[in-house]
Each structure stands twice: as C-alpha cells, then as structure tokens.
Enzyme design. Structure first.
Site, short mmCIF file in Angstrom:
data_model
loop_
_atom_site.label_atom_id
_atom_site.label_comp_id
_atom_site.label_asym_id
_atom_site.label_seq_id
_atom_site.Cartn_x
_atom_site.Cartn_y
_atom_site.Cartn_z
CD GLU A 1 -3.07 -0.85 -0.16
OE1 GLU A 1 -3.05 0.31 -0.70
OE2 GLU A 1 -3.58 -1.43 -0.50
CE1 TYR B 1 -7.05 3.30 -0.91
CE2 TYR B 1 -4.65 3.62 -0.74
CZ TYR B 1 -5.77 2.94 -1.25
OH TYR B 1 -5.73 1.98 -2.03
CG ASP C 1 -7.70 4.95 -4.43
OD1 ASP C 1 -8.95 4.69 -4.56
OD2 ASP C 1 -6.89 4.19 -4.82
#
Ligand code: SF4
Length: 364
Positions: free
Chosen positions: A52, A132, A150
């Site tokens: 991520e 996020y 996002d």
C-alpha cells in the site's frame, strides 16, 4: 442534490440503499476478474502494508518488481526496522517520493517493538499512514469494516451516485457513507473490489460501462464525473547539473532537505546555462583545467514542481569539493558537500533517483 452541501435527507436513504447493494454486485465480479498481483498472494499485514505504501504514488506495473525485490531483501518487519538507510533507499530507487521509505522504516521500528495495529484508527498513528492506507490495511489484513477511499474509489462512487460535488470534498463523505455498507465477511475483498473496478473498468477516461457490474445501479454511466478543481500550475525551476568525473570517480552529494531528501544528487546550479556560461561558471568557482562534454537536457516532473535541467559532464582531475560558489550564484548544495565514488559503485549501490540517473548516459 446541492453541489456545495451534499445530499438532502431523502436522497441519503437512496444512496445508502445503493451502497448496501455493492458487496453483492462487486464480490462475484471481483472473483472472476481480479488481476493477479504479487501483493494479493498474502494477507500478511507487513506485506499488505509495504504494497500500500509503494502504491501510494506509483503505478501498479512499476511497483510489482520493486515489491518482490524489497520483500526478498527485507522479508519481515524486523528486517526493515534494522536495515541501514543506504540499502533501504537503494531498494526504493525508481519509486520516487523517498519520504515514504523513511516513514515506512520509522513505523516498522514502532511495530517491531509493539506489534501490528489492527484497526484503521491504530494504523493511522504510524508515520506515513493516512486515512486511505489505514483503511486499506485494516480491511485487507484484519477484515475490519474500514473503507479505503482513494482516487479510484471516489471516481466509482461519484459516478455511481451521480454526485457532482468537487472531487476534493468527496473523500471524507464517501468514507463515512461506505462504512455501513461493509459486508459481515470478505471485507478486505470488498475494499479491493472497489479499487479494482476503478482501476480496470471505471477508468478516468472511457469507462467500460457495458462491462460494469454496477451498470444497472449507476446514475452517470460515463466519464462526466467526478468534478475536478482547476489545478494550480506546477512551479518550474531551471537547473544546470555538473557531473565532475576524473575518469573513474564521480562527484555527488547527499540531499539533506527538500524533495528527494536522503538520496544522492549531482551538483546543480539554480539557473539555465549554455556551454559558454557553464565554462565561465566553473572558472569563476576556481576550476582551472577541465573539459566540458556534450550536454543533455531533461525535464523531471514532480507532483507540484518541474525541474528543467541541462547536464554537463566535466572531465577534470581537480577536486570539485574545493570549489567555491561564484558571487551572485545559487546552488542546491555547496561544492564542499561533494564526495567522490567510483562510477560503478554509484550505479550499483547509491540511491540515485530518476531525476538524476539519466545523466549517467553522458559519461563514458
Ligand atoms: S456504469 Fe460506468 S460510470 Fe458507472 S460505475 Fe460502471 S463503469 Fe463507472
């Protein structure tokens, strides 16, 4: 709907109903259509987290190889916590935004001591982890009902709900509305299914509406939304780079502030120079015997900034770190910050970001 204040009370119920139908429509589609990506092979929190962070500002294709190499070298959070910065930055080379790597390591040192957080709220306390990323890790690795909103997800939901508010205002609103729609199981897959739909079907231009599992529910069925704010123009800076080379060794310095902090760079004066001006600049700095090689130009684009660069190889046996900046000139770092390293070592071991790496082609 009011474009400033958002949906009215009655509209809210309709939106909640539409969102509640998403898991049933998206999960079967996801099972059939998801791309095979290296970070989808495991729900190990460390692996999810690294992916991520890498994907925050890097395209999927570019991140794949870096992800494999990073985890082969640093397979556990303890390995990352103990890694020296030079090696870490080398592993990050090519991904850009090096502050991500620095934050990842700071956070890894906290996690190595205290264990992995579980909820999005706990993840957000770690350096480099925003709303996020926290939502994505908590839902994918820990099955928490925490949305990860996002740009992809904003696009899908703005179109689905026909929400004409500006993109920048939608993020928080969508996170709050999406949370109650999380299913009792497969929450991580639900998060990923929304991201995947935005990345592969509901794309910024030319969404494939006829192939979309949300077609029957969607109020837009086109690329007309989300509404965007005019972007501020990027600031442009002109730079002249000098690659001091003695035939085997190159002069470079470590950036200690600003963009690309912690990476290595070539000496750069903060204005454009033609060949004559470049030679005069070097003479003014105290360099006596040198030859300038053929220059090359390149523009490097950051999110908020553009560097328009011209680079000159400077063939000389004199020590560039002893030069002095001529009066009235400015540079990214003083000459005294320069250190010398073998060209091969620079290529192999130094984190030279792509903003500078292109210059190496100018050297024999
Ligand atoms: S129908 Fe089209 S616009 Fe609507 S969510 Fe699907 S791809 Fe996006």
């Amino acid at each position: 709907m009011n474009e400033q204040t958002g949906p009215a009370a009655g509209e809210k119920d309709g939106r909640a109903e539409a969102l509640a139908r998403l898991p049933a429509l998206l999960l079967p589609w996801y099972d059939e259509n998801k791309r095979s990506l290296p970070w989808r092979e495991s729900k190990d929190p460390y692996r999810v987290w690294v992916s991520e962070i890498m994907l925050q500002q890097t395209r999927v294709e570019a991140a794949k190889e870096h992800y494999r190499r990073f985890l082969a070298e640093l397979p556990t959070v303890a390995d990352l916590a103990a890694c020296d910065e030079k090696k870490l930055f080398k592993l990050w080379e090519g991904l850009g935004y090096y502050s991500r790597a620095r934050n990842l390591q700071r956070a890894a040192r906290i996690v190595a001591e205290g264990g992995f957080p579980r909820t999005a709220q706990e993840w957000k306390k770690l350096p480099g982890v925003g709303d996020y990323t926290a939502g994505a890790i908590a839902s994918i690795a820990f099955e928490q009902p925490s949305p990860a909103v996002d740009g992809n997800v904003i696009r899908v939901l703005a179109r689905l709900l026909g929400d004409g508010r500006e993109q920048e205002t939608l993020k928080g609103a969508f996170a709050a509305e999406l949370a109650p729609a999380y299913p009792p199981a497969r929450r991580g897959d639900f998060t990923q299914s929304l991201m995947e739909l935005g990345a592969t079907v509901c794309t910024p231009a030319a969404p494939q509406c006829l192939a979309c599992p949300l077609f029957s529910l969607c109020k837009t069925r086109s690329d007309a939304l989300p509404r965007r704010k005019e972007k501020a123009a990027r600031r442009r800076l002109q730079k002249t780079l000098f690659l001091f080379f003695d035939g085997a060794r190159l002069a470079l310095y470590r950036r200690t502030a600003g963009v690309l902090k912690g990476t290595y760079a070539f000496f750069s004066a903060e204005r454009a120079m033609n060949g004559e001006e470049a030679a005069a600049f070097l003479q003014g700095a105290g360099l006596h015997r040198f030859a300038l090689g053929a220059p090359a130009a390149h523009t490097h684009v950051f999110s908020h900034l553009e560097w328009e660069m011209t680079a000159y190889p400077v063939f000389t046996q004199e020590d560039a770190s002893a030069l002095r900046l001529p009066a009235g000139e400015s540079a990214d770092a003083p000459f005294s910050a320069l250190l010398y390293a073998e060209k091969e070592a620079v290529v192999r071991e130094f984190s030279l970001p792509s903003a500078y790496r292109w210059c190496l082609a100018l050297l024999p």
